[in-house]
Motif scaffolding. Structure first.
Motif, PDB file in Angstrom:
ATOM      1  N   PHE A 326      32.073  35.469  46.028  1.00 59.38           N
ATOM      2  CA  PHE A 326      31.657  35.686  44.587  1.00 59.38           C
ATOM      3  C   PHE A 326      32.019  35.010  43.897  1.00 59.38           C
ATOM      4  O   PHE A 326      32.407  35.835  42.447  1.00 59.38           O
ATOM      5  N   GLU A 327      33.566  34.264  43.913  1.00 61.98           N
ATOM      6  CA  GLU A 327      34.440  34.286  43.155  1.00 61.98           C
ATOM      7  C   GLU A 327      33.536  33.907  41.247  1.00 61.98           C
ATOM      8  O   GLU A 327      34.316  34.061  40.112  1.00 61.98           O
ATOM      9  N   LEU A 328      32.272  33.325  41.446  1.00 61.84           N
ATOM     10  CA  LEU A 328      31.797  32.845  39.979  1.00 61.84           C
ATOM     11  C   LEU A 328      31.651  34.352  39.152  1.00 61.84           C
ATOM     12  O   LEU A 328      30.436  34.088  38.500  1.00 61.84           O
ATOM     13  N   LYS A 331      31.850  40.808  38.393  1.00 64.24           N
ATOM     14  CA  LYS A 331      31.280  41.882  38.667  1.00 64.24           C
ATOM     15  C   LYS A 331      30.136  42.093  39.434  1.00 64.24           C
ATOM     16  O   LYS A 331      30.486  43.419  40.880  1.00 64.24           O
ATOM     17  N   MET A 332      29.459  41.440  40.458  1.00 60.37           N
ATOM     18  CA  MET A 332      29.170  41.890  41.520  1.00 60.37           C
ATOM     19  C   MET A 332      30.027  41.466  42.870  1.00 60.37           C
ATOM     20  O   MET A 332      29.926  42.636  43.787  1.00 60.37           O
ATOM     21  N   GLY A 333      31.113  40.884  42.979  1.00 58.90           N
ATOM     22  CA  GLY A 333      32.036  41.064  43.865  1.00 58.90           C
ATOM     23  C   GLY A 333      33.041  42.475  43.510  1.00 58.90           C
ATOM     24  O   GLY A 333      33.406  43.143  44.030  1.00 58.90           O
ATOM     25  N   ALA A 334      33.344  42.931  42.323  1.00 61.71           N
ATOM     26  CA  ALA A 334      33.649  44.300  42.327  1.00 61.71           C
ATOM     27  C   ALA A 334      33.084  45.454  42.766  1.00 61.71           C
ATOM     28  O   ALA A 334      33.724  46.075  43.642  1.00 61.71           O
ATOM     29  N   ALA A 335      31.086  45.326  42.265  1.00 61.12           N
ATOM     30  CA  ALA A 335      30.803  46.100  43.220  1.00 61.12           C
ATOM     31  C   ALA A 335      30.674  45.826  45.007  1.00 61.12           C
ATOM     32  O   ALA A 335      30.805  47.526  45.183  1.00 61.12           O
ATOM     33  N   LEU A 336      30.800  44.957  45.384  1.00 61.60           N
ATOM     34  CA  LEU A 336      31.141  45.075  46.946  1.00 61.60           C
ATOM     35  C   LEU A 336      31.689  45.634  47.079  1.00 61.60           C
ATOM     36  O   LEU A 336      32.503  45.964  48.064  1.00 61.60           O
TER      37      LEU A 336
END
Length: 475
Positions: A326-328, A331-336
């Motif tokens: 989810f490097e791109l 926001k989704m990576g932080a939530a995950l």
């Protein structure tokens, strides 16, 4: 023999049997407490959540129960191994009594059935005890939870679930089956063994069990092959996880079955860390002289540590690999990341309960081992060992076994955890090294240190309490 002496002997026998089965009662109680608490907790959690959400998602309770069942099965698996090892140790200590039964005509099946019946009785007692504690805990939570703001106040919370009774029955039957499995050595006890006290297979005899050793090697090789196949498939499809899961299960079963071959080299390695003094050298030799006894003492803890490490490494590696994927989308990576950190803590805590059950097994097996070695310890005292030296020897044995179990469990857990994450996300991120959650692993190591001291405390006190003459005269 006078009536008072018979009464004293009968009382001593009763106390000895209670001491033998303490771990069985504790393990069955812990397993039931864990299972019933998860089942009741699922009902309470379902009642606490917005009813409309539950109605819209009809599978919510089913999903919670499925997750609970997975962790219940893990606890039962570890508990069954601990119970089987406990009864195998009990059989080793009752060799003379069993031989006398055989001498007067009792069949091995009759004696084994009696031993298994002991397991059923202790299992029922422990299961009922665990059920009562879990129900009391649920009643306290549902009574005071709304007052303390833990739970919504306008709901009706269940404190009983019929599935809880199923858990009680399953734990009792599992204990009975484990007792039957642990008593398999009864068939090998001959009447001539009535001249001895406790009989353990020595190193050469244990290695001579070719059937068991061959099956262990076959399972380990087959499991390793499936793990490699799962890793290769993981670069193409996440379905490689299922192949790797089967490989992990098969290979670990082989490791458990071949513990009498695997643990002695590990124990020799850890024994070198104890030093070169006479006490340390004797402790190191004792740990490897009887591979079966050492394997029984350590394999339960190996399983517990492996499970905790596996879940922690798998979830942490999954988190790291997901962040790469989810490097791109930061926001989704932080939530995950936030979600997986909470999940890691919860799952590690749930699996950690199995490690506690395994720890009970290690403490009990070491205690029974010292109890059955009264003559040996008395001989050491007669040869000039002081009480402090005997105590240090018992503590060193405990430390050696705990360190060996921790080391092997951590290595296996890191490997299995990495394989799980790699096969699941390998098709998206390629080959990635494992991410190791050091705080959790340091916590496991600290738990092992406390366990080593705790496991040796009571046996060490008992080892120095008996005078050399009384120990040499013991049956």
């Amino acid at each position: 023999m006078t009536r008072s002496k018979r009464a004293q002997r009968g009382g001593a026998g009763s106390v000895s049997q209670v001491r033998e089965h303490t771990a069985t009662i504790v393990v069955s109680a812990l397993a039931t407490l864990f299972a019933v608490t998860l089942i009741l907790g699922t009902g309470i959690l379902s009642a606490a959540i917005d009813p409309q959400l539950i109605e819209e998602s009809g599978t919510f309770r089913i999903m919670l129960l499925m997750v609970s069942v997975i962790f219940i099965l893990i606890a039962l698996y570890v508990g069954a191994i601990v119970t089987a090892n406990t009864f195998a140790t009990v059989i080793a200590g009752r060799t003379r009594t069993i031989a006398l039964f055989r001498l007067v005509g009792a069949t091995s099946r009759y004696v084994r059935t009696r031993v298994a019946l002991e397991g059923l009785v202790m299992g029922v007692f422990g299961a009922v005890l665990g059920f009562v504690i879990a129900e009391a805990f649920a009643a306290v939570v549902t009574t005071f939870g709304p007052q303390w703001g833990w739970l919504p106040a306008d709901r009706v919370y269940p404190i009983f679930d019929p599935l809880a009774l199923v858990a009680v029955v399953v734990v009792a039957l599992t204990t009975w089956a484990a007792a039957w499995a642990g008593s398999r050595r009864v068939a090998g006890v001959s009447p001539i063994a009535a001249t001895g006290a406790a009989v353990e297979l020595r190193s050469d005899a244990a290695h001579g069990r070719t059937g068991r050793s061959v099956w262990a090697l076959i399972l380990m090789v087959l499991g390793a092959g499936l793990l490699v196949l799962g890793l290769l498939l993981g670069f193409v499809t996440p379905l490689g996880l299922f192949v790797a899961f089967i490989g992990g299960l098969v290979s670990f079963t082989g490791i458990s079955l071949g513990a009498h071959l695997i643990m002695p080299p590990v124990l020799r390695l850890t024994g070198r860390l104890l030093g070169r003094g006479p006490t340390a050298a004797l402790a190191a030799a004792n740990a490897v002289r009887y591979p079966e006894r050492s394997a029984r003492s350590t394999i339960g803890l190996v399983i517990g540590v492996t499970l905790v490490t596996l879940f922690a490494v798998a979830l942490d590696s999954y988190r790291s690999m997901s962040l790469i994927a989810f490097e791109l989308d930061p926001k989704m990576g932080a939530a995950l990341d936030d979600t997986l950190q909470i999940t890691t803590g919860i799952f590690t805590g749930l699996v950690g309960f199995s490690a506690v059950i395994a720890a009970v097994g290690l403490v009990n097996t070491l205690s029974l081992s010292v109890l059955q070695r009264t003559r040996e310890l008395g001989l050491l005292r007669a040869l000039g060992f002081t009480g402090a030296q005997v105590r240090r020897m018992v503590i060193a044995e405990s430390a050696q076994m705990t360190l060996a179990a921790l080391g092997l469990g951590l290595v296996l857990g890191i490997f299995y955890g990495w394989v799980a994450a790699q096969t699941l996300l390998g098709s998206q991120v390629g080959l990635t090294p494992p991410s190791i959650p050091w705080p959790i692993l340091l916590g496991v190591a600290g738990f092992g240190g406390v366990l080593a001291v705790t496991a040796a405390a009571a046996p060490a006190r008992r080892a120095i309490r008996i005078s050399p003459m009384a120990a040499l005269a013991a049956d």
